[in-house]
Design a protein around this motif. Structure first.
Motif, short mmCIF file in Angstrom:
data_model
loop_
_atom_site.label_atom_id
_atom_site.label_comp_id
_atom_site.label_asym_id
_atom_site.label_seq_id
_atom_site.Cartn_x
_atom_site.Cartn_y
_atom_site.Cartn_z
N GLY A 185 0.84 -1.19 0.00
CA GLY A 185 0.00 0.00 0.00
C GLY A 185 0.87 1.24 0.00
N LYS A 186 0.68 2.11 0.98
CA LYS A 186 1.49 3.31 1.11
C LYS A 186 2.73 3.08 1.96
CE LYS A 186 -2.42 6.51 0.69
NZ LYS A 186 -3.17 7.62 1.35
N HIS A 187 2.91 1.85 2.43
CA HIS A 187 3.98 1.56 3.36
C HIS A 187 5.13 0.81 2.67
CE1 HIS A 187 0.95 2.87 6.07
NE2 HIS A 187 0.22 1.77 5.95
N LYS A 188 6.31 0.85 3.28
CA LYS A 188 7.49 0.20 2.73
C LYS A 188 7.76 -1.07 3.51
CE LYS A 188 12.48 0.90 2.17
NZ LYS A 188 13.62 1.86 2.35
N ILE A 189 8.07 -2.14 2.79
CA ILE A 189 8.45 -3.40 3.44
C ILE A 189 9.75 -3.90 2.82
CG2 ILE A 189 7.00 -4.81 1.89
CD1 ILE A 189 6.49 -6.61 4.41
N ALA A 212 16.52 -15.06 8.22
CA ALA A 212 15.59 -14.43 7.29
C ALA A 212 14.80 -13.38 8.05
CB ALA A 212 14.64 -15.47 6.68
N GLY A 213 14.60 -12.23 7.43
CA GLY A 213 13.92 -11.17 8.15
C GLY A 213 13.07 -10.29 7.28
N SER A 214 12.23 -9.51 7.93
CA SER A 214 11.38 -8.55 7.24
C SER A 214 11.21 -7.34 8.14
CB SER A 214 10.02 -9.17 6.92
OG SER A 214 9.20 -8.25 6.25
N SER A 215 11.15 -6.15 7.51
CA SER A 215 10.97 -4.90 8.24
C SER A 215 9.88 -4.08 7.57
CB SER A 215 12.29 -4.12 8.27
OG SER A 215 12.13 -2.87 8.92
N LEU A 216 8.87 -3.73 8.32
CA LEU A 216 7.73 -2.96 7.82
C LEU A 216 7.82 -1.54 8.36
CD1 LEU A 216 4.93 -2.72 6.40
CD2 LEU A 216 3.92 -3.53 8.55
N SER A 217 7.74 -0.55 7.47
CA SER A 217 7.82 0.85 7.86
C SER A 217 6.54 1.57 7.46
CB SER A 217 9.03 1.52 7.19
OG SER A 217 10.25 0.93 7.60
N PHE A 218 5.91 2.19 8.44
CA PHE A 218 4.67 2.94 8.20
C PHE A 218 4.98 4.38 7.81
CE2 PHE A 218 3.20 -0.59 10.77
CZ PHE A 218 2.01 -0.92 10.14
#
Length: 218
Positions: A185-189, A212-218
């Protein structure tokens, strides 16, 4: 572009093929939206959790990050941190103050990658260690290329070195062979694979594991 994607796929799969004997850890991070609190200074909340071998929770981290743009070339970070880690059945807490002095991003050549660097000094108070302050220096470098393939918008590689003052040695290294940025959407992952090497005490022996990793930025 096709050859680049084949190479990218190979880089992604190589660590997965190598981890089979040790298992793969999972790291997840969420970054809240940045809020401007005064001119040139913003703050945001960061929360992270980790699951060794995709099993039960063993690490929790929360930080309130304050970043001040000093000028066009440098920014200052001041981040109070609480982290807790589990060993066996026991949890131990660490309280940190992270201080950063970071240069602005720059591009290598007209068509080269964008380089970003982070210089961090950590002051750490550990549960059960009294009033002792443990100092750790961390330096990371990341090279990023813009891409346009499916959901992915950028590809990066990076490395981070940890130096502990009380041991007088480099004690950890994190190598990121692949990091992929995307939009939710409008967010970065961001999705990544990394290989973390840890020194055994002050010896010359190192132990490593794949993450393994993931980072979600609003």
């Amino acid at each position: 572009m096709r050859n680049a994607l084949i190479l990218l796929t190979a880089v992604c799969l190589l660590p997965l093929a190598a981890y089979s004997d040790d298992g793969l850890d999972l790291w997840l991070t969420v970054n809240g939206p940045a809020q401007e609190i005064w001119e040139n200074t913003k703050t945001k909340t960061q929360v992270a959790v980790r699951f060794p071998e995709f099993d039960e929770l063993s690490y929790f981290f929360v930080s309130q990050k304050f970043t001040t743009k000093l000028n066009e070339k440098w920014s200052l970070g001041t981040h109070p941190v609480f982290e807790t880690a589990k060993k066996g059945d026991e949890w131990s807490n660490t309280y940190r103050l992270d201080l950063e002095l970071n240069p602005s991003k720059f591009r290598l050549g007209q068509n080269g990658p964008t380089i970003s660097m982070r210089n961090r000094w950590e002051l750490r108070w550990k549960e059960g260690k009294g009033s002792d302050i443990f100092h750790r220096i961390r330096h990371s470098t990341k090279a990023t290329w813009k891409i346009d393939h499916g959901p992915f918008t950028a590809f990066s590689i990076g490395d981070e070195v940890f130096f502990e003052e009380d041991k007088g040695k480099i004690t950890r290294n994190r190598f990121y062979p692949v990091m992929l940025d995307s939009k939710l959407g409008k967010h970065k992952i961001n999705y990544y694979l990394l290989y973390q090497s840890d020194r055994a005490g002050t010896s010359d022996n190192w132990n490593g594991r794949y993450i393994a990793g993931s980072s979600l930025s609003f």
